[in-house]
Every structure is written in C-alpha cells, then in structure tokens.
Design an enzyme around this catalytic site. Structure first.
Site, PDB file in Angstrom:
ATOM      1  N   HIS A 159      -5.000  35.825 -10.042  1.00  0.00           N
ATOM      2  CA  HIS A 159      -6.260  35.869 -10.788  1.00  0.00           C
ATOM      3  C   HIS A 159      -6.586  34.539 -11.467  1.00  0.00           C
ATOM      4  O   HIS A 159      -7.719  34.336 -11.896  1.00  0.00           O
ATOM      5  CB  HIS A 159      -6.242  37.022 -11.797  1.00  0.00           C
ATOM      6  CG  HIS A 159      -5.404  36.795 -13.010  1.00  0.00           C
ATOM      7  ND1 HIS A 159      -4.138  37.316 -13.155  1.00  0.00           N
ATOM      8  CD2 HIS A 159      -5.647  36.118 -14.156  1.00  0.00           C
ATOM      9  CE1 HIS A 159      -3.643  36.983 -14.327  1.00  0.00           C
ATOM     10  NE2 HIS A 159      -4.540  36.250 -14.959  1.00  0.00           N
ATOM     11  N   ASP A 189      -0.557  39.924  -7.502  1.00  0.00           N
ATOM     12  CA  ASP A 189      -1.078  38.954  -8.463  1.00  0.00           C
ATOM     13  C   ASP A 189      -0.256  37.665  -8.455  1.00  0.00           C
ATOM     14  O   ASP A 189       0.086  37.107  -9.501  1.00  0.00           O
ATOM     15  CB  ASP A 189      -1.122  39.535  -9.876  1.00  0.00           C
ATOM     16  CG  ASP A 189      -2.041  38.725 -10.798  1.00  0.00           C
ATOM     17  OD1 ASP A 189      -2.892  37.979 -10.277  1.00  0.00           O
ATOM     18  OD2 ASP A 189      -1.894  38.832 -12.025  1.00  0.00           O
ATOM     19  N   GLY A 262      -4.803  31.915 -20.750  1.00  0.00           N
ATOM     20  CA  GLY A 262      -4.289  30.582 -20.439  1.00  0.00           C
ATOM     21  C   GLY A 262      -2.795  30.587 -20.201  1.00  0.00           C
ATOM     22  O   GLY A 262      -2.256  29.709 -19.536  1.00  0.00           O
ATOM     23  N   ASN A 263      -2.098  31.610 -20.737  1.00  0.00           N
ATOM     24  CA  ASN A 263      -0.663  31.764 -20.472  1.00  0.00           C
ATOM     25  C   ASN A 263      -0.392  32.340 -19.084  1.00  0.00           C
ATOM     26  O   ASN A 263       0.730  32.230 -18.576  1.00  0.00           O
ATOM     27  CB  ASN A 263      -0.010  32.681 -21.500  1.00  0.00           C
ATOM     28  CG  ASN A 263       0.402  31.973 -22.772  1.00  0.00           C
ATOM     29  OD1 ASN A 263      -0.101  32.264 -23.855  1.00  0.00           O
ATOM     30  ND2 ASN A 263       1.312  31.025 -22.664  1.00  0.00           N
ATOM     31  N   SER A 264      -1.399  32.970 -18.488  1.00  0.00           N
ATOM     32  CA  SER A 264      -1.211  33.643 -17.203  1.00  0.00           C
ATOM     33  C   SER A 264      -0.663  32.684 -16.152  1.00  0.00           C
ATOM     34  O   SER A 264      -1.160  31.573 -15.982  1.00  0.00           O
ATOM     35  CB  SER A 264      -2.534  34.223 -16.702  1.00  0.00           C
ATOM     36  OG  SER A 264      -2.961  35.279 -17.526  1.00  0.00           O
ATOM     37  N   GLY A 323       4.256  53.683   6.466  1.00  0.00           N
ATOM     38  CA  GLY A 323       3.656  54.364   7.611  1.00  0.00           C
ATOM     39  C   GLY A 323       3.222  55.780   7.294  1.00  0.00           C
ATOM     40  O   GLY A 323       3.317  56.677   8.142  1.00  0.00           O
ATOM     41  N   THR A 325       0.146  58.270   4.931  1.00  0.00           N
ATOM     42  CA  THR A 325      -1.011  58.385   4.050  1.00  0.00           C
ATOM     43  C   THR A 325      -0.614  59.368   2.958  1.00  0.00           C
ATOM     44  O   THR A 325      -0.160  60.475   3.258  1.00  0.00           O
ATOM     45  CB  THR A 325      -2.240  58.903   4.810  1.00  0.00           C
ATOM     46  OG1 THR A 325      -2.548  58.003   5.877  1.00  0.00           O
ATOM     47  CG2 THR A 325      -3.443  59.006   3.888  1.00  0.00           C
TER      48      THR A 325
END
Length: 445
Positions: A159, A189, A262-264, A323, A325
């Site tokens: 992100h 992420d 900003g730490n991300s 494999g 659903t």
C-alpha cells in the site's frame, strides 16, 4: 527581687550556680541576660584539651578526604557569589558501539539503532491521476522500508507504493535513489523495490515464530513523512492476531510501540537486531472510539517466501491454493443442513484433481484446524495459508458425519482459475451452487 536588685537569701547568691536564676553581665556588650539553670552540669568529655585536639584532627581528615573526592564537583556547583548553584555531572558517558547482527548478541535499544539504522530507508512516492474535470492531479505519499540484499533489493508494504508513478528512496547517509517496483501483492501487503547500487547494508531476518508476548520490539521508520529515521519502542501485545485490513484478513503481531503514517513498510526488530515483522497498520479509532497503543506488523515468516518469489520472478508464482471453494460456517447453515458444528470453514466444492481432492476433502466437510492454528472462519484459513507457499504440506483437521478426521494436504500453486477460494454459492451454479449442496445432503453426490 527589689528594684535595686538587693540580695534575697531564698534565691541564693547571684554567683551561686545552684540558684534558680543568676544574673550576669557580658564583658563585651554589658547587657543583662537571663539564663535558666536546671541542674549542676557535669564536666563534659569535650572540655578536655586532649580530646578536643583529637576531634579537630579527625574533622580535618574527613573534610580533606571529602574535598579530594568531590572538590571539583563542589567547585562547579557554586554559582556567582556562592548564591545560585548549578550542578554539572562529571559522569563518564558510555559510548554506543555498532555491532554486527548475528542473532547471538543481545543489545540495548541504542545499540540496535546504531547497528541497523543504515539498513532502513525512507520512501517517497508520487502519483499522477485525472480528476472529474479531466485535469491531471499529482499526489504524494511516504513510507518506510528496509534493505534486504546488498545489491539494492528493498522491502516495503504494497500500500506504500500502490499506484505510484515514481518512487524515491533515501538512505540514512542521505543518498537518494530512484527505485523500480519489482513486484507487489495486496493479499500479503508486500512489495519489493530495486535501486541500482551495491554495497548496501542488509538487515538480518529473524524467526517471527519465536516472538513472545512481552518481548521488547523496536520500530524504525519515517513517521509523518518528515521525522525520518525515528525509533519507537514497545512490547509485543499479542501474537497471531487476526485482523481485517480493508477487507483483507491478516495474521499480525500486535505491538504497543508508537506507529504513525509513514512508518508503514519499516522493520519491526527485536533486541538482537533481527527483523521479525514489517510494520503495516495502526488503529487510531475503532467503532467511533479513540484508541492508543494498537500497532500491527506482518510476521516476517509469513512473507519471507513471498519476498523471495517476487525477487526471483517479479510476482508471486508460488501463492498456495487448496483447490477448494469455501466459506465461513455459520449457525444458520449448521441448523439448515443438520450439522452439529457451527464454526469453521465449510467446503462448498472441490476442484477436480486439485490439492483438496488429493487430500480426500469433500463437499460438506468443515475445516477446523490447519497445523496448530484453529480455523473458525475463512479469514483464519486465509491467514493460515499466508505462512506457506505452493508445494508445502500441512495437516488439515476437518469434521464430517459427526467425526473429526485428519489429512495431509500439499498446496497447489494458485492460478487464474483458483484466484478466489471463497465464493458465495448461487442457485444453479453447477458444482459450486446450491444445487450441488442439495445433491450432497440428499444423497446425490
């Protein structure tokens, strides 16, 4: 006593020390003074001249020793005219040494910072978009990251760099580089950047599975996009905390260290200087309630294989697939289909020839555990898979016909046809629809 101070026998002589009061004159000031005498004083030991000399010598020795020990400090503590004292410590400051991170040396927070800050980077991104009036609008964002190889590979959050048209990376020594996004994935992420340089100082990765609640952790990063290379300290508040970030489930390390925008993407370190997580999220409010001390980091063990995959292939080619659903089991479903299990993951369908079918899973099974992780929802199952890659084998516990069963499942590589294993069944959708569930529960399998 009369006005002329005449002698009264009942009071005794003025010079008699046994009298209650006696009057005397000072030879210097010639002023009268009254002195109470309650009893005849004994000769004090201090009146002996030999003892006086000895005491004086002892006092001088003590004062001399004190002056030798702290004379300099006393001299510095006296202000102008001896009135206002300013105290200055003469303590010898212990120097902070830079140590090599080997995972064997326990360090102070100051030593961790000095030894690892050269591996942390500040990331600044710009993006160009078009507004509703057709005008080009440029926006900026910032984050943090860390060097993972000496030849310029850098790890951060997806992100942080998502939709960025340009990415700039600044090192601790002030050098700035243009970075290319090698690849990223929103499910994890995680993003990997590359700068064209060599000789960088890479981090040392630790084992996030060894992190315990109460461990001291440190976050180094770029809070607010301006306070570059700041470090905050806290403890691990919870391990394996399942949270949902913008609809995506994550299995996180919860910390109380100060984490801000900003730490991300920055590293979460232990006191051995090892990276045990990637700082990813902070809650500042929850259900309209302000909160403090809730920060989260992605366990490095959950994404280490993903990082390597992106570095080697530019994308995740080994994302694991079961494999099947599946979806979260509910009490309503348990009642409707007469299953005495109201939590877990319900298997709607099994891909032919896929990992689930090979492991013996069938439609209608309820998955309750993967290895040591309890599975109560689809979010839990997604989080459990994130620690693995295609080809890994796990133990799956599932519920069928009133009994628990165990099987070994080897993950497939997720392809375009298996991108989403959670699906809401609809009537008449073949093997994944309610028609198939009807067939299952009423004997037509």
């Amino acid at each position: 006593m009369s006005e002329n101070n005449e002698y009264r026998p009942e009071n005794g002589s003025y010079n008699d020390p046994n009298s209650l009061y006696h009057y005397k004159y000072s030879s210097q000031e010639e002023q009268p003074a009254w002195e109470a005498v309650t009893k005849k004083k004994k000769n004090s030991i201090w009146k002996k001249s030999g003892v006086k000399v000895t005491a004086l010598l002892l006092a001088c020795a003590l004062v001399g020793g004190g002056a030798g020990f702290g004379g300099a400090a006393l001299a510095r503590s006296v202000g102008v005219g001896g009135g206002t004292a300013i105290h200055q410590s003469d303590r010898t400051v212990q120097e902070v040494t830079v140590k090599k991170v080997t995972g064997q040396t326990l360090m102070t927070p100051a030593e961790v910072y000095a030894s690892t800050v050269g591996s942390v980077v500040s990331i600044n991104c710009s993006a160009v978009s078009t507004n509703i009036f057709g005008q080009r609008v440029e926006s900026a964002s910032s984050g943090s990251g860390f060097v993972i190889t000496q030849d310029g590979y850098i790890v951060t959050n997806h992100h942080v760099v998502a939709s960025a048209s340009s990415v700039k990376v600044t090192m601790y020594d002030g050098k700035e580089y243009s970075a290319a996004v090698v690849g990223s994935d929103s499910d994890y992420d995680v993003a990997v950047l590359k700068v064209e340089t060599t000789g960088l100082q890479p981090v040392t990765l630790g084992n996030s599975a060894d992190v315990n609640v109460g461990d001291t952790v440190l976050a180094i990063g770029n809070p607010l996009g301006e306070l570059t290379f700041s470090m905050s300290q806290g403890i691990v508040s919870c391990c394996d905390r399942a949270i949902n970030v913008s609809g995506t489930p994550f299995n996180m390390i919860q910390v109380d260290a100060s984490i801000n925008p900003g730490n991300s993407g920055g590293p979460l370190m232990n006191l051995y200087g090892e990276v045990v997580g990637i700082v990813s999220a902070k809650y500042s409010s929850y259900s309209n309630t302000a909160v403090e001390g809730l920060g989260f980091a992605i366990p490095i063990g959950d994404v280490q294989a993903v990082i390597t995959d992106i570095m080697e292939n530019g994308q995740i080619t080994s994302k694991p697939s079961m494999g099947i659903t599946a979806g979260t089991m509910t009490r309503q479903m348990a009642t409707q289909y007469q299953i005495d299990k109201d939590n877990g993951v319900f298997v709607y369908s099994v891909d032919k020839g896929g990992a689930g079918e090979k492991a013996g899973l069938r439609m209608g099974d309820v998955i309750t555990k993967v290895d040591s992780m309890e599975i109560t929802s689809m979010e839990d199952l997604t989080a459990a898979k994130k620690g693995h890659r295609a080809g890994d084998t796990v133990t799956v516990i599932y519920y069928r016909d009133g009994q628990n069963y165990s099987t070994e499942l080897t993950f497939d590589a997720k392809t375009e046809s298996t991108q989403q294993e959670q699906q809401t069944p609809q009537n008449g959708q073949g093997s994944s629809g309610w028609g198939s569930l009807y067939d299952y529960f009423f004997g037509r399998r």
